[in-house]
Design a protein around this motif. Structure first.
Motif, PDB file in Angstrom:
ATOM      1  N   ILE A 102      -2.725   2.051  -4.400  1.00 61.29           N
ATOM      2  CA  ILE A 102      -2.097   3.680  -4.399  1.00 61.29           C
ATOM      3  C   ILE A 102      -3.153   4.413  -3.441  1.00 61.29           C
ATOM      4  N   TYR A 103      -2.938   4.726  -2.530  1.00 54.29           N
ATOM      5  CA  TYR A 103      -3.777   5.679  -1.793  1.00 54.29           C
ATOM      6  C   TYR A 103      -3.588   7.176  -1.760  1.00 54.29           C
ATOM      7  N   THR A 104      -4.543   8.066  -2.458  1.00 49.33           N
ATOM      8  CA  THR A 104      -4.223   9.369  -2.625  1.00 49.33           C
ATOM      9  C   THR A 104      -5.349   9.987  -2.263  1.00 49.33           C
ATOM     10  N   ASP A 105      -5.579  11.463  -2.714  1.00 44.77           N
ATOM     11  CA  ASP A 105      -6.501  12.316  -2.139  1.00 44.77           C
ATOM     12  C   ASP A 105      -7.592  12.618  -3.023  1.00 44.77           C
ATOM     13  N   VAL A 106      -7.680  11.634  -4.009  1.00 47.42           N
ATOM     14  CA  VAL A 106      -8.893  11.646  -4.784  1.00 47.42           C
ATOM     15  C   VAL A 106      -9.211   9.885  -5.037  1.00 47.42           C
ATOM     16  N   THR A 107     -10.699   9.824  -5.268  1.00 47.59           N
ATOM     17  CA  THR A 107     -11.230   8.526  -5.402  1.00 47.59           C
ATOM     18  C   THR A 107     -10.822   7.700  -6.394  1.00 47.59           C
ATOM     19  N   GLY A 108     -10.074   8.234  -7.164  1.00 48.89           N
ATOM     20  CA  GLY A 108      -9.456   7.146  -8.423  1.00 48.89           C
ATOM     21  C   GLY A 108      -8.796   7.978  -9.508  1.00 48.89           C
ATOM     22  N   ILE A 109      -9.018   7.304 -10.662  1.00 45.58           N
ATOM     23  CA  ILE A 109      -8.406   8.053 -11.735  1.00 45.58           C
ATOM     24  C   ILE A 109      -9.715   8.703 -12.440  1.00 45.58           C
ATOM     25  N   TYR A 110      -9.561   9.828 -12.753  1.00 41.60           N
ATOM     26  CA  TYR A 110     -10.809  10.644 -13.523  1.00 41.60           C
ATOM     27  C   TYR A 110     -10.377  10.797 -15.154  1.00 41.60           C
ATOM     28  N   THR A 111     -11.339  11.297 -15.619  1.00 44.48           N
ATOM     29  CA  THR A 111     -11.354  11.707 -17.025  1.00 44.48           C
ATOM     30  C   THR A 111     -10.284  12.899 -17.223  1.00 44.48           C
ATOM     31  N   THR A 112      -9.950  13.811 -16.208  1.00 41.33           N
ATOM     32  CA  THR A 112      -9.154  14.758 -16.043  1.00 41.33           C
ATOM     33  C   THR A 112      -9.057  15.157 -14.653  1.00 41.33           C
ATOM     34  N   ASP A 113      -8.373  16.027 -14.331  1.00 42.25           N
ATOM     35  CA  ASP A 113      -8.141  16.529 -12.820  1.00 42.25           C
ATOM     36  C   ASP A 113      -9.124  17.172 -12.476  1.00 42.25           C
ATOM     37  N   PRO A 114      -9.744  16.424 -11.351  1.00 41.10           N
ATOM     38  CA  PRO A 114     -11.185  16.760 -10.965  1.00 41.10           C
ATOM     39  C   PRO A 114     -11.073  17.873 -10.127  1.00 41.10           C
ATOM     40  N   ARG A 115      -9.825  18.355  -9.839  1.00 33.55           N
ATOM     41  CA  ARG A 115      -9.711  19.610  -9.120  1.00 33.55           C
ATOM     42  C   ARG A 115      -9.807  20.777 -10.207  1.00 33.55           C
ATOM     43  N   ILE A 116      -9.873  20.747 -11.171  1.00 32.77           N
ATOM     44  CA  ILE A 116      -9.786  21.668 -12.323  1.00 32.77           C
ATOM     45  C   ILE A 116     -11.071  21.585 -12.904  1.00 32.77           C
TER      46      ILE A 116
ATOM     47  N   GLY B 284       1.176  14.465 -18.044  1.00 34.22           N
ATOM     48  CA  GLY B 284       0.953  15.685 -16.940  1.00 34.22           C
ATOM     49  C   GLY B 284       0.138  15.178 -15.882  1.00 34.22           C
ATOM     50  N   ALA B 285      -0.872  14.242 -15.932  1.00 41.33           N
ATOM     51  CA  ALA B 285      -1.602  13.959 -14.795  1.00 41.33           C
ATOM     52  C   ALA B 285      -0.933  13.303 -13.749  1.00 41.33           C
ATOM     53  N   LYS B 286      -0.618  14.179 -12.705  1.00 36.53           N
ATOM     54  CA  LYS B 286       0.497  13.985 -11.634  1.00 36.53           C
ATOM     55  C   LYS B 286      -0.009  12.624 -10.709  1.00 36.53           C
ATOM     56  N   VAL B 287      -1.366  12.319 -10.887  1.00 35.89           N
ATOM     57  CA  VAL B 287      -1.714  11.313  -9.761  1.00 35.89           C
ATOM     58  C   VAL B 287      -1.026   9.722  -9.865  1.00 35.89           C
ATOM     59  N   MET B 288      -0.248   9.687 -10.949  1.00 34.01           N
ATOM     60  CA  MET B 288       0.393   8.473 -10.771  1.00 34.01           C
ATOM     61  C   MET B 288       1.961   8.745 -11.557  1.00 34.01           C
TER      62      MET B 288
ATOM     63  N   GLN C 270       0.932  -0.991  -0.002  1.00 32.15           N
ATOM     64  CA  GLN C 270      -0.050   0.066   0.097  1.00 32.15           C
ATOM     65  C   GLN C 270       0.982   1.221  -0.020  1.00 32.15           C
ATOM     66  N   LYS C 271       0.469   2.208  -1.126  1.00 35.12           N
ATOM     67  CA  LYS C 271       1.265   3.519  -0.807  1.00 35.12           C
ATOM     68  C   LYS C 271       0.234   4.758  -0.537  1.00 35.12           C
ATOM     69  N   TYR C 272       0.990   5.308   0.383  1.00 31.66           N
ATOM     70  CA  TYR C 272       0.155   6.549   0.786  1.00 31.66           C
ATOM     71  C   TYR C 272       0.934   7.903   0.480  1.00 31.66           C
ATOM     72  N   GLY C 273       0.301   8.650  -0.273  1.00 30.90           N
ATOM     73  CA  GLY C 273       0.860   9.829  -0.701  1.00 30.90           C
ATOM     74  C   GLY C 273       1.041  11.036   0.353  1.00 30.90           C
ATOM     75  N   GLY C 274       1.850  12.150   0.241  1.00 32.30           N
ATOM     76  CA  GLY C 274       1.890  13.267   1.157  1.00 32.30           C
ATOM     77  C   GLY C 274       0.665  13.802   1.867  1.00 32.30           C
ATOM     78  N   SER C 275      -0.612  13.866   1.084  1.00 34.20           N
ATOM     79  CA  SER C 275      -1.667  14.600   1.481  1.00 34.20           C
ATOM     80  C   SER C 275      -2.239  13.509   2.529  1.00 34.20           C
ATOM     81  N   SER C 276      -2.055  12.304   2.357  1.00 35.66           N
ATOM     82  CA  SER C 276      -2.737  11.180   3.073  1.00 35.66           C
ATOM     83  C   SER C 276      -1.941  10.962   4.526  1.00 35.66           C
TER      84      SER C 276
HETATM   85  P1  ADP Z   1      -0.062  12.026  -3.566  1.00 40.64           P
HETATM   86  O1  ADP Z   1       0.425  12.975  -2.834  1.00 40.64           O
HETATM   87  O2  ADP Z   1      -1.121  10.973  -3.063  1.00 40.64           O
HETATM   88  O3  ADP Z   1       0.836  11.185  -4.347  1.00 40.64           O
HETATM   89  P2  ADP Z   1      -0.629  13.471  -6.068  1.00 40.64           P
HETATM   90  O4  ADP Z   1      -0.803  14.969  -5.688  1.00 40.64           O
HETATM   91  O5  ADP Z   1       0.612  13.314  -6.716  1.00 40.64           O
HETATM   92  O6  ADP Z   1      -1.057  12.858  -4.875  1.00 40.64           O
HETATM   93  O7  ADP Z   1      -1.777  13.017  -7.091  1.00 40.64           O
HETATM   94  C1  ADP Z   1      -3.103  13.058  -6.835  1.00 40.64           C
HETATM   95  C2  ADP Z   1      -3.556  14.284  -7.482  1.00 40.64           C
HETATM   96  O8  ADP Z   1      -3.693  14.338  -9.017  1.00 40.64           O
HETATM   97  C3  ADP Z   1      -5.069  14.866  -7.460  1.00 40.64           C
HETATM   98  O9  ADP Z   1      -5.307  15.514  -6.144  1.00 40.64           O
HETATM   99  C4  ADP Z   1      -5.407  15.424  -8.490  1.00 40.64           C
HETATM  100  O10 ADP Z   1      -5.694  16.941  -8.548  1.00 40.64           O
HETATM  101  C5  ADP Z   1      -4.315  15.126  -9.488  1.00 40.64           C
HETATM  102  N1  ADP Z   1      -4.877  14.429 -11.176  1.00 40.64           N
HETATM  103  C6  ADP Z   1      -4.432  14.977 -12.190  1.00 40.64           C
HETATM  104  N2  ADP Z   1      -4.988  14.395 -13.042  1.00 40.64           N
HETATM  105  C7  ADP Z   1      -5.823  13.522 -12.509  1.00 40.64           C
HETATM  106  C8  ADP Z   1      -6.743  12.496 -12.939  1.00 40.64           C
HETATM  107  N3  ADP Z   1      -6.858  12.152 -14.397  1.00 40.64           N
HETATM  108  N4  ADP Z   1      -7.466  11.696 -11.983  1.00 40.64           N
HETATM  109  C9  ADP Z   1      -7.262  11.972 -10.790  1.00 40.64           C
HETATM  110  N5  ADP Z   1      -6.366  12.868 -10.379  1.00 40.64           N
HETATM  111  C10 ADP Z   1      -5.727  13.589 -11.157  1.00 40.64           C
END
Ligand code: ADP
Ligand code: ASP
Ligand code: MG
Length: 406
Positions: free
Chosen positions: A171-185, A207-211, A6-12
């Motif tokens: 991979i545990y992060t601060d969104v519920t999964g992979i979205y069609t684009t950055d859900p924060r934007i 550029g989708a920094k989620v992974m 299990q991996k926990y990111g910074g915000s977790s």
């Molecule tokens: P962690 O600190 O857990 O590694 P990151 O900040 O690296 O988290 O990645 C999570 C962030 O990635 C989300 O908060 C979201 O803003 C961003 N993000 C960009 N593109 C996507 C996407 N397609 N799906 C989900 N999150 C995305």
């Protein structure tokens, strides 16, 4: 009994409360009879703060010392997680990248994992310990600490999962999964139930920094089961990254933005064999990630060569190109940092000409000029003006009706 990474990111793990919550979740896994190996990032924004601190002392610190500094962030969080687990009466041990045998190449700040000597971790698991590993770091042949690039803890997690033959990497992060684009934007972004390794890799690279891109590459190569989930909403399902051989029809599945790039041009390069090789092999030797390349014939047997690189590589590139320009007699390097790369991703999308024309048409309607285009079977990227990039992302997400994607 299976190993689960299990991996926990910074915000977790940003504060004491969250560290306790994460630790409880890890304990649950142990209680279910699994052997948890937990990879942790530095707390909250602490890596950014360390970078700012370093730069306030030396504007261009050596990459060796930077890696030494940045690796400390993860050491704080692993020890705290281990303490939290111990406080609940369970056995835990924290290990740095070096202690758990994560061997990398010598490229500080963007090192690649060569090998993991997993004996230590296995021995600790045999002793019934929950193993907590510092993400993002390893050690090179000289015994110096290296880091894997921003967001690199994802890669530590997948590499460990592969080395330990784990049954799952979460991979545990601060969104519920992979979205069609950055859900924060884009508020209408839709969570995907599954996404193919190829699509995820492309989104990550673009550029989708989620992974971290390398983590997806490793998971794909080793067929590691990979799930992205939220550490804040633990009841939510997450997104599974899976192998997809063929899609029924080409469909845009994601759109992403990368504004961490610069566009570089070298004008007036002599048009003769071996010139492009000379320039790009020098860049490759320094492991610079070159993305789009355009060469246009201008006049009198001379070309302009333009390309994009990550902003972080600019200093290295500037040095290499300055020397190249002197040697071949081209004009000085031109740098533009007011650009962004907008990309659409989906398996087979370039086989449907309507998709490319739809993208270009939608940008045209917004009055946005496309400065460079690059395509592959799975993506179309355009370099556009940075000041319009977010609006373009929202518009393109809407144009391809990604809020309806399943
Ligand atoms: P962690 O600190 O857990 O590694 P990151 O900040 O690296 O988290 O990645 C999570 C962030 O990635 C989300 O908060 C979201 O803003 C961003 N993000 C960009 N593109 C996507 C996407 N397609 N799906 C989900 N999150 C995305
Ligand atoms: N702490 C590192 C970073 O902020 C690595 C990671 O979070 O994955 O980039
Ligand atoms: Mg991350």
């Amino acid at each position: 009994m299976s190993i689960i990474v299990q991996k926990y990111g910074g915000s977790s793990v940003a504060d004491a409360e969250r560290i306790k919550r994460v630790s409880n979740h890890v304990i649950k896994l142990k209680e279910q009879g699994h052997q948890p190996v937990v990879v942790v990032s530095a707390m909250g924004d602490s890596t950014d703060h360390l970078i700012d601190l370093a730069k306030s002392i030396n504007p261009s610190p050596s990459s060796r010392e930077m890696d030494m500094l940045l690796s400390t962030g993860e050491q704080i969080s692993i020890s705290l997680i281990a303490m939290a687990i111990e406080s609940k009466g369970y056995k835990a041990i924290s290990l740095t990248g070096y202690q758990c045998g994560i061997e990398t190449d010598h490229f500080y700040s963007k090192a690649k994992i060569h090998d993991i000597k997993s004996d230590r971790i296995k021995a600790e698991l045999d002793k019934d310990n929950i193993v907590i590993v510092a993400g993002f770091q390893g050690v090179n042949k000289d015994g110096d600490i290296t880091t894997l690039g921003r967001g690199g803890s994802d890669t530590s997690a997948v590499a460990l999962a592969v080395a330990l033959d784990a049954s799952l990497c979460e991979i545990y992060t601060d969104v519920t999964g992979i979205y069609t684009t950055d859900p924060r934007i884009v508020k209408t972004a839709k969570q995907l139930q599954t996404i193919s390794y190829d699509e995820m890799l492309e989104l990550a690279k673009l550029g989708a920094k989620v992974m971290h891109p390398r983590s997806v590459e490793l998971a794909r190569k080793n067929k590691m089961k990979l799930v992205v989930r939220s550490s804040f909403e633990l009841d939510k399902e997450g997104t599974e990254i899976i192998e997809v051989k063929e899609m029924e029809k080409a469909q845009v599945r994601g759109v992403t933005l990368d504004d961490n790039i610069v566009r570089l041009s070298v004008p007036n390069v002599p048009d003769k064999p071996g010139i492009a090789y000379k320039m790009f092999s020098a860049l490759a030797a320094q492991n610079v990630h070159i993305d789009m390349i355009i060469q246009n014939l201008t006049h009198d047997e001379h070309n302009d060569i333009s390309f994009t690189v990550p902003k972080d590589d600019l200093d290295v590139v500037r040095k290499i190109i300055t020397q190249f320009v002197e040697e071949v007699g081209a004009n000085p390097l031109l740098v533009r940092d007011d650009v962004a790369k907008l990309s659409i991703v989906g398996t087979g999308i370039t086989s449907d000409a309507h998709i490319a024309s739809g993208l270009f048409g939608a940008l045209y309607k917004m009055g946005i000029n496309i400065e460079m285009i690059s395509t592959s079977e799975i993506k179309i990227s355009c370099i556009i003006d940075k000041s319009r990039a977010k609006d373009a992302l929202i518009e393109i997400h809407d144009f391809f009706e990604l809020h309806k994607v399943i």
